[in-house]
Design an enzyme around this catalytic site. Structure first.
Site, PDB file in Angstrom:
ATOM      1  N   LYS A 168       0.834  -1.197   0.000  1.00  0.00           N
ATOM      2  CA  LYS A 168       0.000   0.000   0.000  1.00  0.00           C
ATOM      3  C   LYS A 168       0.871   1.250   0.000  1.00  0.00           C
ATOM      4  O   LYS A 168       1.967   1.258   0.569  1.00  0.00           O
ATOM      5  CB  LYS A 168      -0.880   0.046   1.251  1.00  0.00           C
ATOM      6  CG  LYS A 168      -1.731  -1.193   1.474  1.00  0.00           C
ATOM      7  CD  LYS A 168      -2.920  -1.263   0.561  1.00  0.00           C
ATOM      8  CE  LYS A 168      -3.943  -2.252   1.095  1.00  0.00           C
ATOM      9  NZ  LYS A 168      -4.957  -2.556   0.073  1.00  0.00           N
ATOM     10  N   ASN A 199      -5.363   2.972  -2.611  1.00  0.00           N
ATOM     11  CA  ASN A 199      -6.652   2.948  -1.905  1.00  0.00           C
ATOM     12  C   ASN A 199      -7.433   4.259  -2.001  1.00  0.00           C
ATOM     13  O   ASN A 199      -7.977   4.748  -1.008  1.00  0.00           O
ATOM     14  CB  ASN A 199      -6.466   2.552  -0.433  1.00  0.00           C
ATOM     15  CG  ASN A 199      -6.159   1.081  -0.271  1.00  0.00           C
ATOM     16  OD1 ASN A 199      -5.012   0.699  -0.051  1.00  0.00           O
ATOM     17  ND2 ASN A 199      -7.170   0.226  -0.412  1.00  0.00           N
ATOM     18  N   GLU A 249     -12.286  -3.003  -7.464  1.00  0.00           N
ATOM     19  CA  GLU A 249     -12.793  -3.650  -6.247  1.00  0.00           C
ATOM     20  C   GLU A 249     -13.981  -2.902  -5.662  1.00  0.00           C
ATOM     21  O   GLU A 249     -14.730  -3.460  -4.873  1.00  0.00           O
ATOM     22  CB  GLU A 249     -11.672  -3.763  -5.207  1.00  0.00           C
ATOM     23  CG  GLU A 249     -11.216  -2.418  -4.656  1.00  0.00           C
ATOM     24  CD  GLU A 249     -10.031  -2.537  -3.703  1.00  0.00           C
ATOM     25  OE1 GLU A 249      -8.909  -2.729  -4.200  1.00  0.00           O
ATOM     26  OE2 GLU A 249     -10.230  -2.433  -2.490  1.00  0.00           O
ATOM     27  N   HIS A 299     -10.340  -9.636  -6.165  1.00  0.00           N
ATOM     28  CA  HIS A 299     -10.150  -8.888  -4.917  1.00  0.00           C
ATOM     29  C   HIS A 299     -10.679  -9.743  -3.765  1.00  0.00           C
ATOM     30  O   HIS A 299     -11.850 -10.145  -3.785  1.00  0.00           O
ATOM     31  CB  HIS A 299     -10.906  -7.556  -4.975  1.00  0.00           C
ATOM     32  CG  HIS A 299     -10.741  -6.718  -3.740  1.00  0.00           C
ATOM     33  ND1 HIS A 299     -11.772  -6.434  -2.874  1.00  0.00           N
ATOM     34  CD2 HIS A 299      -9.641  -6.126  -3.222  1.00  0.00           C
ATOM     35  CE1 HIS A 299     -11.320  -5.678  -1.888  1.00  0.00           C
ATOM     36  NE2 HIS A 299     -10.031  -5.481  -2.058  1.00  0.00           N
TER      37      HIS A 299
HETATM   38 MG   LIG Z   1      -7.072  -2.392  -3.363  1.00  0.00          MG
END
Ligand SMILES: [Mg+2]
Length: 361
Positions: A168, A199, A249, A299
């Site tokens: 991330k 994200n 996702e 996902h």
């Molecule tokens: Mg993701």
């Protein structure tokens, strides 16, 4: 010989919070355990279809249980016919709209109904859908990492055979992203696919700036650089990005993917079974991806996704993020960096003693 069409006898939902092997820190929050809702669709054929969904937060656990059981009451005595049920649900929730908890409930019920059909036929889902289980290459999905503190874990992923690692970003400034990516790339070497997931934490201008800065590190994809609903923003970032953009996702049902593909929002897509409309929705998106030559990954939900990717013409990567392993009798296994689906149905069986331990009542 004709057999009677199986019918739904009852629907049960249970909430729990399962431990996960390692916490997942994102640009917004840290997930330290997995709030899950388990769905059991009992049929009149002696089998119970099973699926689980990920509630993201404990705040939604009880509303989801309630919603699933309320919808389930309306499905009593209806045939286990997921395509027909999805059409009926679309009509039922058309005026309300079904993005959100309703969509999660509907998708989970769809998966459990398909699972029941697979069990009744005594065949793995990928076989029931006309394919066969095969190894699907998987990447190990991390949260925010530190190349020094997490070196041991990352090396263990490589030892397990993973050929892809996702981390991330966006939790700090651009210099921090670069420091982490440089360190992880050095640790992995040049032959492992390295993905970064923002994200939805950046705006298009900042995303463009950060992606350019990360270009020397040969990233495999940049995931959700901007808010998921900003399709034109994704397309804008993609225009100048030297690295493929990945998203999906958080796009809802096949229509959501049609809109995103039409907007040119991403190079790759990764539907989430719980938001795309379960098995039924996934199949419709897989057709869109094939027609548009878009590589398609999954996902979460490794067990069910391994079945679906086996019948996805543009199958790409399976995300391995073990949120349910603690409560499954047969959790997904990594062999040579790949997951092979197991049946019958979706291959989901509860470890009831673990379920009892983590149940939220
Ligand atoms: Mg993701």
């Amino acid at each position: 010989m004709s057999k009677s069409v199986p019918a739904i006898r009852s629907v049960k939902a249970r909430a729990l919070v399962a431990p996960i092997p390692r916490p997942v820190k994102t640009a917004f929050a840290e997930i330290s355990a997995a709030p899950l809702v388990l769905i059991d669709v009992e049929t009149d054929q002696g089998v119970t279809g099973r699926a689980y969904i990920f509630a993201y937060t404990t705040l939604t656990l009880k509303p989801l249980v309630h919603l699933i059981e309320e919808i389930g009451r309306e499905l009593t005595d209806k045939p286990v016919a997921p395509y027909d049920l999805m059409k009926a649900m679309d009509a039922k929730f058309r005026l309300l709209g079904w993005q959100g908890l309703v969509g999660m409930a509907v998708s989970g019920l769809d998966m459990a109904c398909w699972d029941a059909l697979g069990q009744i036929a005594d065949r793995p889902m990928s076989e029931l859908l006309g394919g066969s289980p095969r190894p699907i290459k998987a990447y190990d999905s991390y949260g925010v990492v530190d190349p020094v503190a997490d070196e041991k874990a990352l090396r263990r992923s490589l030892d397990q055979g993973f050929r892809g690692i996702k981390i991330k970003g966006g939790d700090g400034d651009a210099a921090n992203d670069e420091r982490v990516v440089r360190g992880v790339r050095a640790l992995l070497g040049p032959d492992i696919a390295l993905m970064i997931d923002f994200n939805q934490s950046l705006d298009p201008a900042e995303a463009t700036r950060r992606i350019a800065r990360l270009a020397p590190y040969d990233l495999h994809w940049i995931e959700e650089p901007v808010p998921q609903e900003n399709l034109s923003g994704h397309a804008k970032v993609r225009e100048t990005s030297p690295t493929p953009i990945q998203a999906g996702e958080n796009w809802w049902f096949p229509r959501g993917f049609a809109e995103a593909i039409a907007a040119g929002a991403s190079d790759f897509i990764m539907p989430d079974l719980m938001k795309v409309g379960g098995v039924t929705g996934w199949l419709q998106v897989a057709g869109q991806a094939d027609a548009a030559s878009i590589p398609m990954s999954s996902h979460l939900f490794a067990e069910a996704s391994a079945h679906m990717l086996a019948v996805t013409p543009t199958a790409h990567w399976l995300e391995f993020l073990d949120f349910a392993g603690a409560i499954l009798a047969k959790p997904a296994e990594i062999v040579d960096g790949a997951v092979t689906a197991r049946g019958p149905g979706l291959g989901i069986e509860w470890n009831e003693s673990a379920v009892a331990k983590y149940l939220v009542t």
